[in-house]
Design a protein around this motif. Structure first.
Motif, PDB file in Angstrom:
ATOM      1  N   ALA A  98       0.852  -1.201   0.000  1.00  0.00           N
ATOM      2  CA  ALA A  98       0.000   0.000   0.000  1.00  0.00           C
ATOM      3  C   ALA A  98       0.880   1.241   0.000  1.00  0.00           C
ATOM      4  CB  ALA A  98      -0.883  -0.011   1.243  1.00  0.00           C
ATOM      5  N   PRO A  99       0.404   2.299  -0.675  1.00  0.00           N
ATOM      6  CA  PRO A  99       1.220   3.516  -0.714  1.00  0.00           C
ATOM      7  C   PRO A  99       1.354   4.137   0.677  1.00  0.00           C
ATOM      8  CG  PRO A  99      -0.861   3.817  -1.912  1.00  0.00           C
ATOM      9  CD  PRO A  99      -0.837   2.413  -1.403  1.00  0.00           C
ATOM     10  N   ALA A 100       2.511   4.700   0.927  1.00  0.00           N
ATOM     11  CA  ALA A 100       2.745   5.355   2.216  1.00  0.00           C
ATOM     12  C   ALA A 100       2.021   6.694   2.245  1.00  0.00           C
ATOM     13  CB  ALA A 100       4.236   5.574   2.408  1.00  0.00           C
ATOM     14  N   VAL A 101       1.516   7.063   3.401  1.00  0.00           N
ATOM     15  CA  VAL A 101       0.905   8.381   3.543  1.00  0.00           C
ATOM     16  C   VAL A 101       1.991   9.343   4.001  1.00  0.00           C
ATOM     17  CG1 VAL A 101      -0.779   9.770   4.817  1.00  0.00           C
ATOM     18  CG2 VAL A 101      -1.389   7.476   4.040  1.00  0.00           C
ATOM     19  N   LYS A 102       2.137  10.439   3.271  1.00  0.00           N
ATOM     20  CA  LYS A 102       3.148  11.441   3.591  1.00  0.00           C
ATOM     21  C   LYS A 102       2.437  12.738   3.964  1.00  0.00           C
ATOM     22  CE  LYS A 102       7.040   9.326   2.003  1.00  0.00           C
ATOM     23  NZ  LYS A 102       7.938   9.636   0.907  1.00  0.00           N
ATOM     24  N   ASN A 103       3.065  13.509   4.818  1.00  0.00           N
ATOM     25  CA  ASN A 103       2.495  14.779   5.243  1.00  0.00           C
ATOM     26  C   ASN A 103       3.342  15.944   4.771  1.00  0.00           C
ATOM     27  OD1 ASN A 103       0.471  13.486   6.734  1.00  0.00           O
ATOM     28  ND2 ASN A 103       1.764  13.355   8.536  1.00  0.00           N
ATOM     29  N   PHE A 104       2.693  17.081   4.616  1.00  0.00           N
ATOM     30  CA  PHE A 104       3.410  18.332   4.388  1.00  0.00           C
ATOM     31  C   PHE A 104       2.671  19.424   5.148  1.00  0.00           C
ATOM     32  CE2 PHE A 104       0.370  18.024   0.915  1.00  0.00           C
ATOM     33  CZ  PHE A 104      -0.151  19.303   0.777  1.00  0.00           C
ATOM     34  N   THR A 105       3.404  20.466   5.509  1.00  0.00           N
ATOM     35  CA  THR A 105       2.762  21.558   6.226  1.00  0.00           C
ATOM     36  C   THR A 105       2.346  22.639   5.242  1.00  0.00           C
ATOM     37  OG1 THR A 105       4.900  22.600   6.635  1.00  0.00           O
ATOM     38  CG2 THR A 105       4.029  21.159   8.384  1.00  0.00           C
ATOM     39  N   LEU A 106       1.260  23.304   5.598  1.00  0.00           N
ATOM     40  CA  LEU A 106       0.728  24.401   4.797  1.00  0.00           C
ATOM     41  C   LEU A 106       0.488  25.549   5.770  1.00  0.00           C
ATOM     42  CD1 LEU A 106      -0.527  25.291   2.036  1.00  0.00           C
ATOM     43  CD2 LEU A 106      -2.694  24.382   2.880  1.00  0.00           C
ATOM     44  N   ASN A 107       1.075  26.701   5.494  1.00  0.00           N
ATOM     45  CA  ASN A 107       0.915  27.868   6.367  1.00  0.00           C
ATOM     46  C   ASN A 107       0.595  29.076   5.504  1.00  0.00           C
ATOM     47  OD1 ASN A 107       3.576  26.250   7.128  1.00  0.00           O
ATOM     48  ND2 ASN A 107       2.448  26.667   8.997  1.00  0.00           N
ATOM     49  N   PHE A 108      -0.304  29.910   5.992  1.00  0.00           N
ATOM     50  CA  PHE A 108      -0.617  31.168   5.321  1.00  0.00           C
ATOM     51  C   PHE A 108      -1.255  32.103   6.338  1.00  0.00           C
ATOM     52  CE2 PHE A 108      -4.017  28.144   4.582  1.00  0.00           C
ATOM     53  CZ  PHE A 108      -5.169  28.855   4.916  1.00  0.00           C
ATOM     54  N   THR A 109      -1.338  33.384   5.973  1.00  0.00           N
ATOM     55  CA  THR A 109      -1.913  34.387   6.871  1.00  0.00           C
ATOM     56  C   THR A 109      -3.115  35.029   6.206  1.00  0.00           C
ATOM     57  OG1 THR A 109       0.259  34.848   7.818  1.00  0.00           O
ATOM     58  CG2 THR A 109      -1.437  36.522   8.162  1.00  0.00           C
ATOM     59  N   ILE A 110      -4.218  35.067   6.948  1.00  0.00           N
ATOM     60  CA  ILE A 110      -5.432  35.732   6.492  1.00  0.00           C
ATOM     61  C   ILE A 110      -5.406  37.135   7.088  1.00  0.00           C
ATOM     62  CG2 ILE A 110      -7.955  35.748   6.663  1.00  0.00           C
ATOM     63  CD1 ILE A 110      -7.778  32.663   6.912  1.00  0.00           C
ATOM     64  N   THR A 111      -5.588  38.149   6.235  1.00  0.00           N
ATOM     65  CA  THR A 111      -5.461  39.528   6.712  1.00  0.00           C
ATOM     66  C   THR A 111      -6.800  40.154   7.096  1.00  0.00           C
ATOM     67  OG1 THR A 111      -5.555  40.355   4.454  1.00  0.00           O
ATOM     68  CG2 THR A 111      -3.358  39.945   5.387  1.00  0.00           C
ATOM     69  N   ASN A 112      -7.900  39.450   6.872  1.00  0.00           N
ATOM     70  CA  ASN A 112      -9.199  40.013   7.269  1.00  0.00           C
ATOM     71  C   ASN A 112      -9.993  39.045   8.146  1.00  0.00           C
ATOM     72  OD1 ASN A 112      -9.732  38.242   5.177  1.00  0.00           O
ATOM     73  ND2 ASN A 112     -11.341  39.496   4.270  1.00  0.00           N
TER      74      ASN A 112
END
Length: 121
Positions: A1-15
Motif C-alpha cells: 500500500a502507498p505510504a501516507v506522507k504529510n506536508f505543512t501548509l501555512n498562510f496568513t489571512i489579513t481580514n
C-alpha cells in the motif's frame, strides 16, 4: 500500500480578526473557522497536481499575526505517495496554489498576505 506522507501548509489571512478562542481547539470559533478552512483548502489541493493522491488537511492551529486583523493558519496535509506521483514537488504545488489564490491574495471571501504562503516552510 502507498505510504501516507504529510506536508505543512501555512498562510496568513489579513481580514480574520484573531482572538483567544481561535487558540482553543474545542471552542466554537476554532471549529467553525476550521470548517471554513477545509471548505476552501481541500478543493484547491484536489485540483492541484497532487489532487489524485491528496487525502486531506488538518488545521493544527491559528496564531495571531502582525496586526490584530491577521490570523496565521497552520495545517498539516496528507497525500498517498506512490509510483504514479513522480515526487512531491513543493515548488510546483506552491505555484499552483499561488495561481489558484490570485497570487496568494484571495481564499474565498478571505484576503491573504501575499508573502505568507509556505509549503513545508
Amino acid at each position: 500500500a502507498p505510504a501516507v506522507k504529510n506536508f505543512t501548509l501555512n498562510f496568513t489571512i489579513t481580514n480574520l480578526q484573531f482572538n483567544a478562542d481561535l487558540q482553543k481547539p474545542n471552542s466554537r470559533r476554532f471549529k467553525s473557522t476550521e470548517k471554513v478552512m477545509y471548505y476552501y483548502i481541500d478543493p484547491l489541493l484536489q485540483k492541484s497536481s497532487i489532487g489524485p493522491h491528496f487525502s486531506g488537511c488538518k488545521v493544527t492551529g491559528f496564531r495571531s499575526g502582525r496586526s490584530r486583523d491577521d490570523t496565521k493558519v497552520d495545517a498539516v496535509c496528507s497525500y498517498k505517495d506512490n509510483a504514479s506521483l513522480a515526487s512531491f514537488d513543493r515548488e510546483k504545488l506552491y505555484q499552483e496554489l499561488s495561481t489558484m489564490t490570485n497570487n496568494v491574495t484571495k481564499l474565498g471571501h478571505y484576503s491573504l498576505d501575499s508573502s505568507s504562503l509556505y509549503i513545508n516552510g
